[in-house]
Design an enzyme around this catalytic site. Structure first.
Site, PDB file in Angstrom:
ATOM      1  N   LYS A 185     -25.983  38.598 -34.517  1.00  0.00           N
ATOM      2  CA  LYS A 185     -26.307  40.169 -34.173  1.00  0.00           C
ATOM      3  C   LYS A 185     -26.590  40.303 -32.568  1.00  0.00           C
ATOM      4  O   LYS A 185     -27.366  39.416 -31.958  1.00  0.00           O
ATOM      5  CB  LYS A 185     -27.350  40.732 -34.995  1.00  0.00           C
ATOM      6  CG  LYS A 185     -27.916  42.400 -34.563  1.00  0.00           C
ATOM      7  CD  LYS A 185     -29.058  42.834 -35.737  1.00  0.00           C
ATOM      8  CE  LYS A 185     -29.261  44.169 -35.179  1.00  0.00           C
ATOM      9  NZ  LYS A 185     -30.405  44.826 -36.022  1.00  0.00           N
TER      10      LYS A 185
ATOM     11  N   ASN B 243     -28.182  38.643 -25.360  1.00  0.00           N
ATOM     12  CA  ASN B 243     -27.964  37.165 -25.133  1.00  0.00           C
ATOM     13  C   ASN B 243     -29.304  36.491 -25.458  1.00  0.00           C
ATOM     14  O   ASN B 243     -29.425  35.513 -24.825  1.00  0.00           O
ATOM     15  CB  ASN B 243     -27.767  37.044 -23.745  1.00  0.00           C
ATOM     16  CG  ASN B 243     -26.592  37.985 -23.036  1.00  0.00           C
ATOM     17  OD1 ASN B 243     -25.528  37.887 -23.838  1.00  0.00           O
ATOM     18  ND2 ASN B 243     -26.580  38.644 -22.135  1.00  0.00           N
ATOM     19  N   ARG B 244     -29.908  36.851 -26.640  1.00  0.00           N
ATOM     20  CA  ARG B 244     -31.198  36.067 -26.901  1.00  0.00           C
ATOM     21  C   ARG B 244     -32.247  35.968 -25.928  1.00  0.00           C
ATOM     22  O   ARG B 244     -33.041  35.135 -26.022  1.00  0.00           O
ATOM     23  CB  ARG B 244     -30.696  34.797 -27.508  1.00  0.00           C
ATOM     24  CG  ARG B 244     -29.703  34.618 -28.901  1.00  0.00           C
ATOM     25  CD  ARG B 244     -30.491  35.352 -29.982  1.00  0.00           C
ATOM     26  NE  ARG B 244     -29.559  35.466 -30.894  1.00  0.00           N
ATOM     27  CZ  ARG B 244     -28.723  36.251 -31.375  1.00  0.00           C
ATOM     28  NH1 ARG B 244     -28.616  37.464 -30.612  1.00  0.00           N
ATOM     29  NH2 ARG B 244     -28.162  36.296 -32.725  1.00  0.00           N
ATOM     30  N   LEU B 245     -32.228  36.814 -24.724  1.00  0.00           N
ATOM     31  CA  LEU B 245     -33.294  36.710 -23.847  1.00  0.00           C
ATOM     32  C   LEU B 245     -34.273  37.691 -24.309  1.00  0.00           C
ATOM     33  O   LEU B 245     -34.685  38.768 -23.480  1.00  0.00           O
ATOM     34  CB  LEU B 245     -32.956  37.085 -22.527  1.00  0.00           C
ATOM     35  CG  LEU B 245     -31.762  35.818 -22.027  1.00  0.00           C
ATOM     36  CD1 LEU B 245     -31.519  36.133 -20.396  1.00  0.00           C
ATOM     37  CD2 LEU B 245     -32.651  34.421 -21.939  1.00  0.00           C
ATOM     38  N   HIS B 246     -34.840  37.549 -25.304  1.00  0.00           N
ATOM     39  CA  HIS B 246     -35.636  38.734 -26.123  1.00  0.00           C
ATOM     40  C   HIS B 246     -37.204  38.720 -25.370  1.00  0.00           C
ATOM     41  O   HIS B 246     -37.489  37.743 -24.596  1.00  0.00           O
ATOM     42  CB  HIS B 246     -36.079  38.191 -27.474  1.00  0.00           C
ATOM     43  CG  HIS B 246     -35.047  37.616 -28.333  1.00  0.00           C
ATOM     44  ND1 HIS B 246     -34.020  38.867 -28.630  1.00  0.00           N
ATOM     45  CD2 HIS B 246     -34.793  36.402 -28.976  1.00  0.00           C
ATOM     46  CE1 HIS B 246     -33.139  37.987 -29.542  1.00  0.00           C
ATOM     47  NE2 HIS B 246     -33.515  36.990 -29.670  1.00  0.00           N
TER      48      HIS B 246
END
Length: 214
Positions: free
Chosen positions: A10, A192-195
């Site tokens: 997601k 991009n999973r850079l939460h």
């Protein structure tokens, strides 16, 4: 049993958590997020939180409990004082609370120290519960073995008869817990999973926040 789940993915794109918008107190940010979760149609129980304890068997264990109040900075929930979670808390009163609201792409992790609330506070909450829930507290020896569903229902019927036409007293083995936070970690999903991860910790009687790498 085997399942390949590598392609379950997601993209998180709904919001951001930036330092310029952060309040001084984590309680203010928690309340803002909680109020939004409470009115979001996709979230059935915004106050559902995962309580993680260190079990007496040496294993951590998580289960969902319901946040019932925030009082003087403490997060309150109620339970059977003879349950597995209660024995774990008695052995180690350091717990983790976890709120996860997928439709908002947010989660909050709270580390806290736990203590029992007063008897009067437990009684006040117990009396606010539906009658069926009050009887259920008496009927269930929470976490202990039971031979069948029928046996459990007989226990319920016993207490329904016992308390017929009378107020239901607060069981000695049932009451509230107050979780006093020592840290809050707010997580906002980002592309991009850079939460975004913001950790609040109390230092010298004030809350300090820092950003954690995702």
């Amino acid at each position: 049993m085997q399942r390949d789940l590598q392609n379950l993915r997601k993209s998180y794109e709904k919001d951001a958590l930036l330092e310029k918008n952060l309040p001084e107190s984590p309680y203010e940010l928690f309340d803002s997020w909680f109020q939004e979760a409470k009115i979001t149609d996709e979230i059935d129980e915004a106050n559902a939180m995962s309580l993680c304890t260190m079990g007496v068997d040496g294993f951590p264990k998580s289960r969902i409990v319901l946040l019932k109040e925030i009082l003087e900075g403490n997060f309150l929930f109620y339970s059977n004082y003879k349950s597995e979670k209660a024995l774990a808390i008695e052995s180690c009163n350091q717990v983790s609370l976890h709120f996860f609201w997928p439709s908002l792409e947010r989660q909050i992790i709270i580390k806290a120290n736990v203590s029992k609330v007063s008897r009067d506070k437990s009684l006040s909450y117990f009396q606010s519960r539906p009658r069926g829930s009050q009887i259920g507290a008496w009927a269930s020896n929470q976490s202990s073995n039971v031979v069948s569903r029928e046996k459990l229902e007989k226990q319920l019927s016993h207490f329904e008869d016992k308390f017929k036409d009378t107020d239901i007293p607060l069981p000695d083995f049932w009451g509230g817990y107050a979780c006093e936070p020592i840290s809050f970690e707010f997580w906002q999903g980002r592309p991009n999973r850079l939460h975004d991860r913001i950790l609040y910790r109390e230092e010298n009687d004030q809350w300090i926040f820092k950003r954690l790498q995702p």
